[in-house]
Design an enzyme around this catalytic site. Structure first.
Site, PDB file in Angstrom:
ATOM      1  N   HIS A 106       0.823  -1.211   0.000  1.00 29.43           N
ATOM      2  CA  HIS A 106       0.000   0.000   0.000  1.00 29.43           C
ATOM      3  C   HIS A 106       0.862   1.268   0.000  1.00 29.43           C
ATOM      4  O   HIS A 106       0.635   2.172   0.810  1.00 29.43           O
ATOM      5  CB  HIS A 106      -0.919   0.013   1.233  1.00 29.43           C
TER       6      HIS A 106
HETATM    7  C1  LIG Z   1      -0.167  -7.543  -4.668  1.00 26.88           C
HETATM    8  C2  LIG Z   1      -1.049  -6.404  -4.234  1.00 26.88           C
HETATM    9  C3  LIG Z   1      -2.110  -6.658  -3.361  1.00 26.88           C
HETATM   10  C4  LIG Z   1      -2.935  -5.607  -2.948  1.00 26.88           C
HETATM   11  N1  LIG Z   1      -4.064  -5.892  -2.232  1.00 26.88           N
HETATM   12  C5  LIG Z   1      -4.976  -4.923  -2.010  1.00 26.88           C
HETATM   13  C6  LIG Z   1      -6.253  -5.229  -1.478  1.00 26.88           C
HETATM   14  O1  LIG Z   1      -6.587  -6.380  -1.215  1.00 26.88           O
HETATM   15  N2  LIG Z   1      -7.116  -4.197  -1.290  1.00 26.88           N
HETATM   16  C7  LIG Z   1      -6.796  -2.908  -1.560  1.00 26.88           C
HETATM   17  O2  LIG Z   1      -7.614  -2.018  -1.339  1.00 26.88           O
HETATM   18  N3  LIG Z   1      -5.592  -2.594  -2.087  1.00 26.88           N
HETATM   19  C8  LIG Z   1      -4.694  -3.571  -2.352  1.00 26.88           C
HETATM   20  N4  LIG Z   1      -3.514  -3.263  -2.961  1.00 26.88           N
HETATM   21  C9  LIG Z   1      -3.195  -1.857  -3.217  1.00 26.88           C
HETATM   22  C10 LIG Z   1      -4.014  -1.217  -4.343  1.00 26.88           C
HETATM   23  O3  LIG Z   1      -4.286  -2.145  -5.362  1.00 26.88           O
HETATM   24  C11 LIG Z   1      -3.233  -0.007  -4.861  1.00 26.88           C
HETATM   25  O4  LIG Z   1      -3.055   0.912  -3.795  1.00 26.88           O
HETATM   26  C12 LIG Z   1      -3.942   0.734  -5.987  1.00 26.88           C
HETATM   27  O5  LIG Z   1      -4.290  -0.155  -7.013  1.00 26.88           O
HETATM   28  C13 LIG Z   1      -3.032   1.835  -6.513  1.00 26.88           C
HETATM   29  O6  LIG Z   1      -3.646   2.473  -7.597  1.00 26.88           O
HETATM   30  P1  LIG Z   1      -2.848   3.515  -8.519  1.00 26.88           P
HETATM   31  O7  LIG Z   1      -3.817   3.997  -9.526  1.00 26.88           O
HETATM   32  O8  LIG Z   1      -2.179   4.505  -7.642  1.00 26.88           O
HETATM   33  O9  LIG Z   1      -1.675   2.653  -9.176  1.00 26.88           O
HETATM   34  P2  LIG Z   1      -1.758   1.334 -10.055  1.00 26.88           P
HETATM   35  O10 LIG Z   1      -3.098   0.692  -9.934  1.00 26.88           O
HETATM   36  O11 LIG Z   1      -0.579   0.525  -9.685  1.00 26.88           O
HETATM   37  O12 LIG Z   1      -1.663   1.858 -11.548  1.00 26.88           O
HETATM   38  C14 LIG Z   1      -0.535   2.460 -12.109  1.00 26.88           C
HETATM   39  C15 LIG Z   1      -0.494   2.055 -13.583  1.00 26.88           C
HETATM   40  O13 LIG Z   1       0.416   2.885 -14.261  1.00 26.88           O
HETATM   41  C16 LIG Z   1       1.179   2.091 -15.149  1.00 26.88           C
HETATM   42  N5  LIG Z   1       2.440   2.781 -15.396  1.00 26.88           N
HETATM   43  C17 LIG Z   1       3.440   2.991 -14.511  1.00 26.88           C
HETATM   44  N6  LIG Z   1       4.428   3.693 -15.076  1.00 26.88           N
HETATM   45  C18 LIG Z   1       4.054   3.932 -16.358  1.00 26.88           C
HETATM   46  C19 LIG Z   1       4.655   4.605 -17.433  1.00 26.88           C
HETATM   47  N7  LIG Z   1       5.841   5.219 -17.326  1.00 26.88           N
HETATM   48  N8  LIG Z   1       4.003   4.637 -18.628  1.00 26.88           N
HETATM   49  C20 LIG Z   1       2.796   4.047 -18.762  1.00 26.88           C
HETATM   50  N9  LIG Z   1       2.173   3.397 -17.761  1.00 26.88           N
HETATM   51  C21 LIG Z   1       2.791   3.352 -16.561  1.00 26.88           C
HETATM   52  C22 LIG Z   1       1.340   0.772 -14.420  1.00 26.88           C
HETATM   53  O14 LIG Z   1       1.706  -0.267 -15.284  1.00 26.88           O
HETATM   54  C23 LIG Z   1      -0.026   0.612 -13.786  1.00 26.88           C
HETATM   55  O15 LIG Z   1      -0.919  -0.066 -14.625  1.00 26.88           O
HETATM   56  C24 LIG Z   1      -2.661  -4.282  -3.381  1.00 26.88           C
HETATM   57  C25 LIG Z   1      -1.593  -4.030  -4.249  1.00 26.88           C
HETATM   58  C26 LIG Z   1      -0.794  -5.074  -4.691  1.00 26.88           C
HETATM   59  C27 LIG Z   1       0.322  -4.784  -5.649  1.00 26.88           C
END
Ligand SMILES: Cc1cc2nc3c(=O)[nH]c(=O)nc-3n(C[C@H](O)[C@H](O)[C@H](O)COP(=O)(O)OP(=O)(O)OC[C@H]3O[C@@H](n4cnc5c(N)ncnc54)[C@H](O)[C@@H]3O)c2cc1C
Length: 544
Positions: free
Chosen positions: A471
């Site tokens: 997280h």
């Molecule tokens: C293994 C795991 C288990 C988890 N379990 C839970 C859970 O059970 N419940 C919960 O609430 N949360 C959970 N989380 C946390 C939650 O999923 C994340 O906090 C949330 O998804 C983050 O969202 P975000 O939009 O910030 O980033 P992300 O969802 O990670 O999205 C970022 C995206 O940007 C893309 N990206 C990155 N850099 C670039 C670039 N330079 N060019 C183009 N694309 C790029 C990535 O590939 C990715 O698809 C978990 C996370 C993980 C990894």
């Protein structure tokens, strides 16, 4: 828009927040939007079957598979740090637990000066996103794009955990996202009818049919392009092919807590000394970019069970795999439809905590390493998460090469209070496993084992074997102080055409699981972007 390279908005990252933005910004049909995602489309079956969570930990096709720098608080271990790299981002590979955090978390954000982010401000966005299987009430929404549902099966060991917590004096709680978080109960999940509900499924699938949205998968953004203090576009690569796109309105960075600060730093926004040392021309000296990394660390305790009713037993043989696979295909129930953890108890472990500081849960499996082979005996894992860690670290590029993973340094367990609280939380979780309702299922505690019987030994064990629960937040922190990266409208300080909208803007990690709060940030961020476009505050976007 085939062939077009000019858009109103460019979103970098199709994760939890990026997919929400892509949907909401294209809804009216007035804005042309480009969504760039470094990973592939989300077609693989394990991205949809909940148990796939365990399969995807080490799968480089859909996961960045990062690891931290050696952590002094963890006996200098490199702690694994998975992140989704696929449409849906981490919501396509996460543990499927739906916990928003405490009302006090968001009120704290507001107290830090972030107008519009108190609990009463953000609750409407949680509700707007949600399609809760229980229907709508004061806290929940129905009809939104994000499916939230109860577990379809209540496993006897998860039921025993809840009963044991009640025997320890904790209240029953039927809704951790309702009036109060404290107490024991079953988790709600981001699933619909036993299938994962990622933001790619809930938001992007329908939005992709719109003519004003272009989605480019396997596109790694390498640099944001500026004209003075105005972001005008993005350079990206697809394979070895270099491409660029222009943004008449805004560039919106939604690449997650590790990659958003990485992209800003690669583009010349960050601590000047760091950028210069990596040979990058400084556009804005923003010391806060990548700083303040705040993550949930957990202690894990492993138990051998008396009867072979755990996931370990279900999938040990080919026969078992086939039987449970067929059961899932026919009914969308059973072990393949379980989330990472099934039931839990939010409790106050530290005497000075006014609200729950620990999330103790039962996982219906056990293994020596996270994502590794399951034990060849009946086993469960108790997971205790330190909900409000004080420890803060950073994310910094190691080189000017966008393909080089950033250095991730969360500084786990760096303060006395974090150590005391996590030790007290793990001790409380052990008491739950020792209470009669649970004890009758347990043969022995395998890790750390009965010999680990004082606080110092328990802390040493947690440092040696503990891990993140994935997280990370706060690396592009929202705030009013000089180190804050974005303001309360998520605009990068000093720029009118550049925002960060994802988990990295949280001022501090929420006392829960971060997917729900990130989706809320996506919903609220989209509203602010559209309002600014309408009011003409954001340059270049045609007023809606
Ligand atoms: C293994 C795991 C288990 C988890 N379990 C839970 C859970 O059970 N419940 C919960 O609430 N949360 C959970 N989380 C946390 C939650 O999923 C994340 O906090 C949330 O998804 C983050 O969202 P975000 O939009 O910030 O980033 P992300 O969802 O990670 O999205 C970022 C995206 O940007 C893309 N990206 C990155 N850099 C670039 C670039 N330079 N060019 C183009 N694309 C790029 C990535 O590939 C990715 O698809 C978990 C996370 C993980 C990894």
């Amino acid at each position: 828009m085939p062939g077009s390279d000019s858009f109103d908005f460019i979103i970098v990252g199709a994760g939890s927040a990026g997919c929400v933005l892509a949907d909401r910004l294209t809804e009216s049909g007035r804005h042309r939007v480009l969504l760039l995602e470094a990973g592939p489309p989300n077609r693989h079956p394990w991205l949809h079957i909940p148990l796939g969570y365990g399969k995807l930990f080490t799968d480089r096709r859909f996961n960045w598979c990062y690891a931290t720098e050696p952590q002094p608080g963890c006996h200098d271990r490199n702690v694994i740090a998975p992140r989704g790299k696929v449409l849906g981002g981490s919501s396509s590979i996460n543990g499927l637990i739906y916990i928003r955090g405490q009302a006090e978390d968001f009120d704290h954000w507001r107290q830090l000066g972030n107008t519009g982010w108190s609990y009463s401000d953000v609750l409407p966005y949680f509700r707007k996103a949600e399609d809760n299987g229980r229907g709508a009430d004061d806290f929940h929404g129905s009809g939104g794009p994000l499916a939230v549902s109860d577990l379809r099966d209540r496993h006897p060991l998860a039921q025993a955990f809840v009963e044991a917590a009640v025997q320890c004096g904790y209240p029953r709680n039927d809704d951790f996202n309702g009036a109060a978080q404290e107490g024991a109960g079953f988790y709600q999940t981001t699933m619909r009818d036993g299938v994962r509900a990622s933001t790619a499924a809930g938001y992007l699938e329908a939005a992709r049919r719109r003519a004003n949205l272009a989605v480019v998968a396997q596109a790694l953004a390498t640099r944001i392009v500026f004209d003075g203090r105005r972001a005008t576009g993005v350079e990206y690569v697809v394979g070895d092919e270099k491409r660029s796109a222009r943004a008449a309105g805004e560039v919106i960075v939604a690449s997650g807590a590790f990659n958003s600060p990485q992209l800003l730093q690669l583009s010349g926004l960050g601590p000047a000394a760091l950028l210069q040392s990596r040979g990058i021309a400084v556009i804005a000296d923003l010391p806060g970019v990548g700083d303040g990394l705040n993550d949930h660390f957990a202690g894990r305790i492993i138990f051998r069970c008396r009867t072979p009713i755990t996931l370990n037993d279900a999938v040990r043989s080919w026969h078992g795999k086939l039987r449970h696979g067929a059961h899932y295909v026919l009914t969308r129930r059973g072990f393949l439809a379980i989330p990472a953890i099934s039931a839990g108890c939010f409790l106050r472990a530290h005497p000075a905590s006014a609200t729950p500081d620990s999330q103790c849960s039962i996982a219906l499996y056990s293994a020596d390493t996270i994502g590794g082979d399951l034990h060849p005996f009946p086993g469960v894992t108790g997971v205790c998460v330190l909900l409000r860690p004080e420890s803060r670290g950073h994310v910094r590029i190691k080189s000017a090469d966008p393909r080089d993973p950033p250095a991730i340094h969360p500084k786990y367990l760096a303060t006395p209070r974090d150590c005391e609280t996590l030790v007290a939380g793990v001790a409380a979780m052990r008491r739950i496993f020792a209470a009669p309702a649970m004890a009758r299922h347990i043969a022995e505690e395998i890790e750390p084992g009965a010999q680990c019987d004082d606080d110092a030994a328990l802390l040493d064990f947690i440092r040696r074997r503990g891990s993140t629960v994935y997280h990370p937040v706060a690396t592009c922190r929202m705030g009013q102080d000089p180190a804050a990266v974005v303001d309360a409208r998520l605009r990068v300080r000093g720029f009118s055409s550049l925002r960060v909208v994802d988990a990295s803007i949280m001022p501090a990690v929420v006392s829960g699981n971060t997917n729900a709060a990130t989706i809320m940030i996506g919903e609220k961020g989209a509203d602010m972007i559209l309002a600014d476009a309408k009011g003409g505050t954001s340059i270049g976007v045609r007023a809606a």
